[in-house]
Structures are given as C-alpha cells and as structure tokens.
Design a protein around this motif. Structure first.
Motif, PDB file in Angstrom:
ATOM      1  N   GLY A 249      50.768  44.440  31.635  1.00 35.74           N
ATOM      2  CA  GLY A 249      50.197  44.028  32.928  1.00 35.74           C
ATOM      3  C   GLY A 249      49.141  45.009  33.381  1.00 35.74           C
TER       4      GLY A 249
ATOM      5  N   ILE B 272      47.298  46.241  39.869  1.00 31.89           N
ATOM      6  CA  ILE B 272      47.373  47.554  40.528  1.00 31.89           C
ATOM      7  C   ILE B 272      48.574  48.353  40.000  1.00 31.89           C
ATOM      8  CG2 ILE B 272      48.661  46.640  42.527  1.00 31.89           C
ATOM      9  CD1 ILE B 272      46.075  49.407  42.843  1.00 31.89           C
ATOM     10  N   ALA B 273      49.697  47.681  39.737  1.00 29.00           N
ATOM     11  CA  ALA B 273      50.888  48.402  39.290  1.00 29.00           C
ATOM     12  C   ALA B 273      50.686  48.948  37.875  1.00 29.00           C
ATOM     13  CB  ALA B 273      52.112  47.491  39.356  1.00 29.00           C
TER      14      ALA B 273
ATOM     15  N   ASP C 283      47.386  43.040  28.553  1.00 30.38           N
ATOM     16  CA  ASP C 283      47.434  41.950  29.532  1.00 30.38           C
ATOM     17  C   ASP C 283      47.175  40.623  28.839  1.00 30.38           C
ATOM     18  OD1 ASP C 283      47.087  41.966  32.901  1.00 30.38           O
ATOM     19  OD2 ASP C 283      46.677  40.098  31.842  1.00 30.38           O
ATOM     20  N   ARG C 284      47.820  39.592  29.353  1.00 30.54           N
ATOM     21  CA  ARG C 284      47.621  38.293  28.718  1.00 30.54           C
ATOM     22  C   ARG C 284      46.312  37.614  29.138  1.00 30.54           C
ATOM     23  NH1 ARG C 284      52.301  34.545  30.507  1.00 30.54           N
ATOM     24  NH2 ARG C 284      52.274  34.763  32.736  1.00 30.54           N
TER      25      ARG C 284
ATOM     26  N   MET D 197      47.437  38.784  40.376  1.00 26.81           N
ATOM     27  CA  MET D 197      47.465  38.672  41.837  1.00 26.81           C
ATOM     28  C   MET D 197      46.617  39.751  42.511  1.00 26.81           C
ATOM     29  SD  MET D 197      48.823  36.000  42.691  1.00 26.81           S
ATOM     30  CE  MET D 197      49.268  34.807  41.437  1.00 26.81           C
ATOM     31  N   THR D 198      46.353  40.846  41.811  1.00 25.80           N
ATOM     32  CA  THR D 198      45.519  41.889  42.415  1.00 25.80           C
ATOM     33  C   THR D 198      44.105  41.363  42.671  1.00 25.80           C
ATOM     34  OG1 THR D 198      46.870  43.531  41.293  1.00 25.80           O
ATOM     35  CG2 THR D 198      44.785  44.300  42.197  1.00 25.80           C
TER      36      THR D 198
ATOM     37  N   ARG E  72      43.552  38.548  43.809  1.00 26.51           N
ATOM     38  CA  ARG E  72      43.689  37.567  44.894  1.00 26.51           C
ATOM     39  C   ARG E  72      44.188  38.225  46.177  1.00 26.51           C
ATOM     40  NH1 ARG E  72      43.557  32.294  43.702  1.00 26.51           N
ATOM     41  NH2 ARG E  72      42.369  32.255  41.795  1.00 26.51           N
ATOM     42  N   THR E  73      44.307  39.539  46.167  1.00 26.13           N
ATOM     43  CA  THR E  73      44.859  40.242  47.319  1.00 26.13           C
ATOM     44  C   THR E  73      43.880  40.255  48.487  1.00 26.13           C
ATOM     45  OG1 THR E  73      45.976  42.281  47.960  1.00 26.13           O
ATOM     46  CG2 THR E  73      43.962  42.531  46.679  1.00 26.13           C
ATOM     47  N   THR E  74      44.353  40.733  49.646  1.00 27.13           N
ATOM     48  CA  THR E  74      43.418  41.071  50.718  1.00 27.13           C
ATOM     49  C   THR E  74      43.383  42.577  50.925  1.00 27.13           C
ATOM     50  OG1 THR E  74      45.113  40.667  52.373  1.00 27.13           O
ATOM     51  CG2 THR E  74      43.614  38.851  51.901  1.00 27.13           C
TER      52      THR E  74
ATOM     53  N   HIS F 101      45.161  45.133  52.308  1.00 28.79           N
ATOM     54  CA  HIS F 101      45.502  46.021  53.427  1.00 28.79           C
ATOM     55  C   HIS F 101      46.346  47.124  52.783  1.00 28.79           C
ATOM     56  CE1 HIS F 101      45.174  43.040  57.000  1.00 28.79           C
ATOM     57  NE2 HIS F 101      44.634  42.450  55.945  1.00 28.79           N
TER      58      HIS F 101
ATOM     59  N   VAL G  70      52.274  39.174  25.839  1.00 27.83           N
ATOM     60  CA  VAL G  70      53.487  39.889  25.420  1.00 27.83           C
ATOM     61  C   VAL G  70      54.651  38.914  25.498  1.00 27.83           C
ATOM     62  CG1 VAL G  70      55.129  41.686  26.055  1.00 27.83           C
ATOM     63  CG2 VAL G  70      52.671  42.171  26.032  1.00 27.83           C
TER      64      VAL G  70
ATOM     65  N   ASP H 113      56.921  42.816  45.315  1.00 30.02           N
ATOM     66  CA  ASP H 113      55.905  43.466  46.146  1.00 30.02           C
ATOM     67  C   ASP H 113      56.125  43.304  47.638  1.00 30.02           C
ATOM     68  OD1 ASP H 113      54.473  40.899  46.966  1.00 30.02           O
ATOM     69  OD2 ASP H 113      54.235  40.784  44.816  1.00 30.02           O
TER      70      ASP H 113
ATOM     71  N   GLU I 248      53.395  43.556  50.131  1.00 31.19           N
ATOM     72  CA  GLU I 248      52.691  44.834  50.261  1.00 31.19           C
ATOM     73  C   GLU I 248      52.565  45.445  48.869  1.00 31.19           C
ATOM     74  OE1 GLU I 248      55.390  46.357  53.567  1.00 31.19           O
ATOM     75  OE2 GLU I 248      53.415  46.494  54.501  1.00 31.19           O
ATOM     76  N   GLY I 249      52.091  44.607  47.959  1.00 34.83           N
ATOM     77  CA  GLY I 249      52.095  44.987  46.554  1.00 34.83           C
ATOM     78  C   GLY I 249      51.047  46.001  46.165  1.00 34.83           C
ATOM     79  N   MET I 250      50.015  46.170  46.985  1.00 40.96           N
ATOM     80  CA  MET I 250      49.009  47.159  46.635  1.00 40.96           C
ATOM     81  C   MET I 250      49.621  48.567  46.741  1.00 40.96           C
ATOM     82  SD  MET I 250      46.666  45.217  45.744  1.00 40.96           S
ATOM     83  CE  MET I 250      45.350  46.354  45.382  1.00 40.96           C
TER      84      MET I 250
HETATM   85  C1  LIG Z   1      46.387  36.232  49.247  1.00 39.62           C
HETATM   86  C2  LIG Z   1      47.135  37.526  49.037  1.00 39.62           C
HETATM   87  C3  LIG Z   1      47.002  38.552  49.960  1.00 39.62           C
HETATM   88  C4  LIG Z   1      47.665  39.758  49.759  1.00 39.62           C
HETATM   89  N1  LIG Z   1      47.452  40.764  50.635  1.00 39.62           N
HETATM   90  C5  LIG Z   1      48.008  41.972  50.410  1.00 39.62           C
HETATM   91  C6  LIG Z   1      47.683  43.067  51.252  1.00 39.62           C
HETATM   92  O1  LIG Z   1      46.895  42.932  52.178  1.00 39.62           O
HETATM   93  N2  LIG Z   1      48.259  44.256  50.997  1.00 39.62           N
HETATM   94  C7  LIG Z   1      49.126  44.425  49.957  1.00 39.62           C
HETATM   95  O2  LIG Z   1      49.634  45.531  49.768  1.00 39.62           O
HETATM   96  N3  LIG Z   1      49.443  43.406  49.132  1.00 39.62           N
HETATM   97  C8  LIG Z   1      48.906  42.190  49.335  1.00 39.62           C
HETATM   98  N4  LIG Z   1      49.180  41.151  48.496  1.00 39.62           N
HETATM   99  C9  LIG Z   1      50.101  41.385  47.393  1.00 39.62           C
HETATM  100  C10 LIG Z   1      49.428  42.160  46.278  1.00 39.62           C
HETATM  101  O3  LIG Z   1      48.106  41.747  46.098  1.00 39.62           O
HETATM  102  C11 LIG Z   1      50.181  41.962  44.973  1.00 39.62           C
HETATM  103  O4  LIG Z   1      51.540  42.188  45.199  1.00 39.62           O
HETATM  104  C12 LIG Z   1      49.703  42.925  43.911  1.00 39.62           C
HETATM  105  O5  LIG Z   1      48.342  42.763  43.670  1.00 39.62           O
HETATM  106  C13 LIG Z   1      50.496  42.698  42.632  1.00 39.62           C
HETATM  107  O6  LIG Z   1      50.035  43.608  41.674  1.00 39.62           O
HETATM  108  P1  LIG Z   1      50.750  43.673  40.261  1.00 39.62           P
HETATM  109  O7  LIG Z   1      50.069  44.698  39.478  1.00 39.62           O
HETATM  110  O8  LIG Z   1      52.220  43.798  40.458  1.00 39.62           O
HETATM  111  O9  LIG Z   1      50.560  42.207  39.647  1.00 39.62           O
HETATM  112  P2  LIG Z   1      49.249  41.484  39.068  1.00 39.62           P
HETATM  113  O10 LIG Z   1      48.014  41.944  39.713  1.00 39.62           O
HETATM  114  O11 LIG Z   1      49.563  40.019  39.105  1.00 39.62           O
HETATM  115  O12 LIG Z   1      49.207  41.982  37.578  1.00 39.62           O
HETATM  116  C14 LIG Z   1      50.148  41.531  36.638  1.00 39.62           C
HETATM  117  C15 LIG Z   1      49.429  41.331  35.322  1.00 39.62           C
HETATM  118  O13 LIG Z   1      50.417  41.059  34.329  1.00 39.62           O
HETATM  119  C16 LIG Z   1      49.829  40.176  33.401  1.00 39.62           C
HETATM  120  N5  LIG Z   1      50.880  39.492  32.645  1.00 39.62           N
HETATM  121  C17 LIG Z   1      51.786  38.602  33.124  1.00 39.62           C
HETATM  122  N6  LIG Z   1      52.569  38.165  32.114  1.00 39.62           N
HETATM  123  C18 LIG Z   1      52.142  38.782  30.986  1.00 39.62           C
HETATM  124  C19 LIG Z   1      52.530  38.718  29.617  1.00 39.62           C
HETATM  125  N7  LIG Z   1      53.530  37.928  29.199  1.00 39.62           N
HETATM  126  N8  LIG Z   1      51.861  39.484  28.718  1.00 39.62           N
HETATM  127  C20 LIG Z   1      50.846  40.297  29.117  1.00 39.62           C
HETATM  128  N9  LIG Z   1      50.426  40.381  30.416  1.00 39.62           N
HETATM  129  C21 LIG Z   1      51.077  39.632  31.330  1.00 39.62           C
HETATM  130  C22 LIG Z   1      49.008  39.231  34.259  1.00 39.62           C
HETATM  131  O14 LIG Z   1      48.008  38.592  33.492  1.00 39.62           O
HETATM  132  C23 LIG Z   1      48.463  40.147  35.330  1.00 39.62           C
HETATM  133  O15 LIG Z   1      47.160  40.599  35.058  1.00 39.62           O
HETATM  134  C24 LIG Z   1      48.521  39.931  48.645  1.00 39.62           C
HETATM  135  C25 LIG Z   1      48.665  38.909  47.720  1.00 39.62           C
HETATM  136  C26 LIG Z   1      47.973  37.721  47.906  1.00 39.62           C
HETATM  137  C27 LIG Z   1      48.122  36.649  46.871  1.00 39.62           C
END
Ligand SMILES: Cc1cc2nc3c(=O)[nH]c(=O)nc-3n(C[C@H](O)[C@H](O)[C@H](O)COP(=O)(O)OP(=O)(O)OC[C@H]3O[C@@H](n4cnc5c(N)ncnc54)[C@H](O)[C@@H]3O)c2cc1C
Ligand code: FES
Length: 506
Positions: A36, A39-40, A59-60, A67-68, A70-72, A74, A205, A361, A364-366
């Motif tokens: 993945g 941000i995480a 990453d796939r 979702m990063t 698509r975040t906003t 904050h 993966v 998340d 607050e996933g960021m």
């Molecule tokens: C509209 C919206 C607004 C938001 N606003 C906020 C905010 O203001 N503040 C805040 O803190 N959070 C906010 N969030 C939440 C935050 O954006 C997310 O929780 C965070 O970006 C998630 O990050 P991540 O790294 O966990 O996941 P992701 O960014 O989704 O990354 C996961 C990655 O794993 C990869 N993956 C999945 N399955 C596989 C596989 N089988 N093999 C290889 N790769 C794989 C995916 O392709 C993806 O790139 C918001 C979310 C949304 C949708």
C-alpha cells in the motif's frame, strides 16, 4: 475513460505521485515489505528507510492512488467523535495519548516536509468546531470541558466567517494543520527512493504470510517479495478475513471544491456539530483565486445510492454560509473506516509476530497513517511504543460492545439479500451507463451496460467473504457494504479487503 476506472476526480488529481514507477519486475528481498502506497504505507516506508532499513513498497494501482488521493487532508489532533465520547469509552489516559499521538503525527509531517524540502503547501492553522444550530451549543461546553481535562490547547471563541454565524460560539483548537496530500506523498516517495527503497505500482499483493522466520509477500504476477517484516497498509486490510473487519465499518463521504476569492474565508479548518458533520478548509490556488473544499453527507457504504443529491445538499449548505463562493471545480467521494471505539487499529496483525497492520482511520486517516508509521517504526526498532495499547489491533473495548453488535448485524442482514429479487427483472432493461443486480435462476448477477452497449455480467458476491454487492451510480462501481471492498463495473478490485476480481458470469 476505461470502464475499470470511471470514478469521480478529486481536486488533487493533477499530481502523479511517482510517474516513473513500474510493476515489481522480479523477486525481491528487503528488510521490510510495505503493501500500500497511501499516507500510511509511504510514511512507514519513509521512517524505516530513514532508520537504515531496506524497504520495498508495493501497490496494486498507481502510487498514492487510493483513499489518500480522495482525502480533504484536515490534519487535526482533535477526536472528531468528541473527546468526551473517547474518554467514556477508553478512559482519560488513553484519550490523552490519542491527542498526544495525533499531535505528534502533525509535528512529524511538519518536520519531514521541512527536512526533505517538500513543497506541499503545509501550513499550521486553527481548527474551529461550531454548532450547526443553537440547540447544539451545549455540546461545545461538554467538549471543551473534556478537551481541557486532556491538556488540549483549546478555547471558547465567538464569531465565524460564515453568513449567519458572526456571533456564533465555537471552540478554537490551536496548531492544527493542512497540506496538499499528493505533493506530500511525492516528497515521501522521493525520500524513500533516495535511501535505497523500491516503490512499485500495478502489482496486486495476493498473500502476506510469515515464513522461515521472516515474511513472504506473494503477488498476482508471480513474483515474491520476502523480508524480515511486512506492513499491510491497504486501508482496509487484505490479509484479514474477519478479526479486524468485525470492529470497523466502511462509510462513504462526499467532498467538493469551489473557487473562492483569496481572503474571503480565513485559512483554517472548520467543522460543525451535525451528525454526520460538515468539514471545510482552504487550498491555495496558483493565481488570485483559492479553493474552498467542503465535505460531509456521509452514510454507511451501500446504504444509499444518491450521490448527486448529497452534492446538492453540500452545495446548498456551503453557499448558504459563503454566498460569494465561486464556481464548483471538482466533486468526488471516497470511503472512511469507522471503528467501534474511534481509534485506529495499528500494530501487530492479530496472530502474527512479523506482520503489522494500519487500518481503522476513523475519518482521520491522514494523521492515523502517520501515527501508524511512528508506532510501527518503534515496534520494529525498539520492540515497543507508548501508543501500543491505545491502537492495539487485537483489543476488545468492552464499552463499545453495542456498536460491535450493530456492525456485525450489517453483515448478517446483507447475506439475507441473496434471497431477495433482483433490482430489475431482465438484463434487457439495463440502459447504457447503468448497473443493477439481476436475478438469473438461483444466482445474483452484478450487471453493467456501458455507453457502447457492451454488457458486463459479474457475480454479485464480493470476493472477500461473499457479501452481496450494491451498485454505486456516482462512482460507477460495486460497493460491498460489509467491509469496504469496491469493484469497477468490469469487476476489477479497486479497494480492499478484496484482492480478486469479481467472477465472470456467462
Ligand atoms: C472524501 C474524504 C475526505 C477525508 N478527509 C480527511 C481529512 O480531512 N483528514 C483525515 O485525516 N482523513 C481524511 N480522510 C481519510 C483519509 O484520507 C484516509 O483514511 C487515508 O488517506 C487512508 O490512507 P491509507 O494509506 O490508509 O489508504 P490508501 O490511501 O487507500 O492507500 C492504500 C493503498 O493500498 C493499495 N492496495 C490495496 N489493496 C492492495 C493489494 N492487494 N495489493 C497492493 N496494494 C493494495 C491501494 O491501491 C492503495 O493505494 C478522508 C477520506 C475521504 C474519502
Ligand atoms: S468486503 Fe468483506 S465481504 Fe465484501
């Protein structure tokens, strides 16, 4: 546009985090395999690369395209489900550690963008919680008292830069922040690569397991990445069939951006007490015009299919507050994972010694993603973290048992949908651009007809553990209400925990 990705386009979309990334070209061996690149994943990869570990990120899809993108963004240290609630569920000390860890995440982002010279529009701003109606003012008082108990830098204030709110009470939280999420991820990726790390895209993966005293990560292309540790940072964990998924639920949330004259609304984070709440921030533009980003109108994934009505509600709400708002530039939606006790699941994957997970998340996933990086770095390098208990993935929060039962009832109710009739009784009734569930004999089919008339017939059964899918006409994808998987109209898996595409139906 390809039928496998017809989703809405966020404001950040012009940035390609790593345009030169390629699929994993061979078997790979490193210290840490990170699955993945949101941000995480990239934050944990960066921390471990900085500590001298060799990391491989897989990453796939495209880098930072989950979702990063698509975040906003904050960046807040405030519990958006209220500190008063968190104290009630987890006690004062763990609530204090929640604030401490989320603040540390913002500090860490600030530090990294400085040391790596990442031009990502990072700035410290105040955050404002305001009541949506005067009846909700009491909530502010309760929250102020709870936050002060935890040592949060918060004060009562009055007057917001919104029509009708010039004298409204609000809570002002100091030292919150915001940035451009994808510019930041691009900088993190460069930081990982500069320290010898590998970053690979378009590599699915399929399996993460402990083997021979290390880890083995198998990909759909047949190549294998081995290492001493693995970190699953796929938003909704792909390596877990049930344990974690029964403690969190997917919610869809909606966001829009509008042009706004510079200075019309002071830079800051704003959110209200509505349930679900609205959230507002600014993003600098290149010329004289900035962007205002508004979000909200959340619902449980699959529980509604009325995205355009939700955008209309958001538009009407924000235009009421900011009458001089300019034209709409983007509208998009995404998914957040809400946990039963408001904190993420970060640490050793239940039952594993060398596989770690970052999920839950809680909207607050960021900051949760960066907490994940700091916590997992400390577990790997030092064997412990002061935040381990707070985010322990195997925890059972007894006071949240009611929520636990409600979340699991969703899955049970969902399986009952298999015996219901289809949404339309014949595939012939499917118009171009539409998707619907159709019953054919004993089977349920997820059917989609594209604009050219091509019909896609896939199984309506999610490839994670078989829940019944729902059509999302806004994102033109199939959503799984149980644990958050999404599939493109042609069945391609877009979002975890599902890994495999939907089965083809003849
Ligand atoms: C509209 C919206 C607004 C938001 N606003 C906020 C905010 O203001 N503040 C805040 O803190 N959070 C906010 N969030 C939440 C935050 O954006 C997310 O929780 C965070 O970006 C998630 O990050 P991540 O790294 O966990 O996941 P992701 O960014 O989704 O990354 C996961 C990655 O794993 C990869 N993956 C999945 N399955 C596989 C596989 N089988 N093999 C290889 N790769 C794989 C995916 O392709 C993806 O790139 C918001 C979310 C949304 C949708
Ligand atoms: S996401 Fe678990 S069954 Fe669909």
């Amino acid at each position: 546009m390809n039928v496998s990705d017809e989703r809405t386009i966020p404001l950040w979309a012009q940035i390609d985090v790593a345009p030169d990334a390629v699929p994993l070209p061979h078997d790979d061996h490193s210290d840490v395999v990170v699955v993945g690149s949101g941000i995480a994943g990239l934050s944990v990869a960066y921390e471990l690369a900085l500590a001298g570990k060799k990391v491989t990120v897989i990453d796939r899809g495209q880098i930072g395209g989950g979702m990063t993108a698509r975040t906003t963004a904050h960046l807040t240290s405030v519990c958006d489900d209220y500190f008063s609630e968190l104290i009630g569920l987890r006690g004062r000390e763990l609530a204090r550690l929640f604030h401490e860890s989320q603040s540390a995440a913002i500090n860490r982002i600030e530090e990294i963008q400085q040391t790596e010279a990442i031009a990502c529009d990072f700035r410290r701003v105040d955050g404002f919680l305001f009541p949506s109606t005067s009846a909700q003012e009491a909530e502010l008082e309760r929250e102020l008292e709870a936050a002060l108990q935890l040592g949060v830098a918060v004060e009562r204030t009055a007057g917001l830069p919104f029509a009708g709110f010039s004298a409204a009470p609000a809570l002002r939280y100091a030292r919150q922040a915001t940035f451009h999420p994808l510019k930041y991820l691009r900088g993190l990726t460069d930081g990982v690569r500069a320290r010898g790390g590998g970053v690979y895209r378009d590599t699915i993966v399929e399996k993460v397991e402990e083997k021979d005293g290390g880890v083995r990560v198998a990909t759909a292309s047949g190549f294998v990445a081995t290492g001493k540790w693995a970190v699953v940072a796929t938003n909704s964990p792909i390596n877990d069939r049930v344990a974690l998924h029964t403690k969190q639920s997917p919610y869809r949330t909606y966001a829009m951006s509008f042009e706004i004259g510079r200075g019309l609304v002071p830079d800051g984070l704003y959110w209200d007490t509505e349930d679900p709440y609205h959230y507002v921030r600014l993003q600098p533009g290149d010329g004289e015009t900035d962007f205002l980003i508004v979000g909200g109108e959340d619902h449980k994934t699959g529980a509604a299919n009325d995205g355009n009505e939700r955008f209309a509600a958001l538009t009407s709400w924000i235009r009421g507050l900011v009458p001089d708002l300019g034209i709409e530039t983007h509208r998009w939606s995404g998914q957040v994972m809400e946990t039963i006790d408001y904190a993420g699941f970060i640490g050793r994957n239940p039952g594993n010694e060398r596989v770690f997970v970052v999920t839950g998340d809680s909207g607050e996933g960021m900051t949760h993603g960066v907490v994940g990086a700091l916590l997992i770095r400390d577990l790997i390098l030092n064997g412990n973290s002061r935040w381990r208990e707070l985010y322990e993935p195997s925890r059972k929060t007894s006071k949240a048992i009611g929520d636990y039962l409600v979340e699991n009832a969703t899955a049970i109710k969902n399986f009952a949908e298999y015996i219901a009739p289809g949404e339309i009784d014949s595939l012939d009734k499917l118009r171009p651009g539409e998707g619907a569930i159709v019953r054919v004999g004993l089977s349920k089919i997820a059917a989609f007809r594209d604009e050219d008339g091509t019909l896609y017939k896939r199984s309506a059964s999610c490839t994670h553990i078989g829940c019944h899918l729902h059509w999302n006409s806004l994102e033109r994808c199939w959503d799984c209400p149980c644990h958050g998987s999404q599939f493109a109209a042609d069945g391609t898996a877009l979002n975890g925990p599902a890994v495999s595409p939907l089965a083809n139906v003849q």
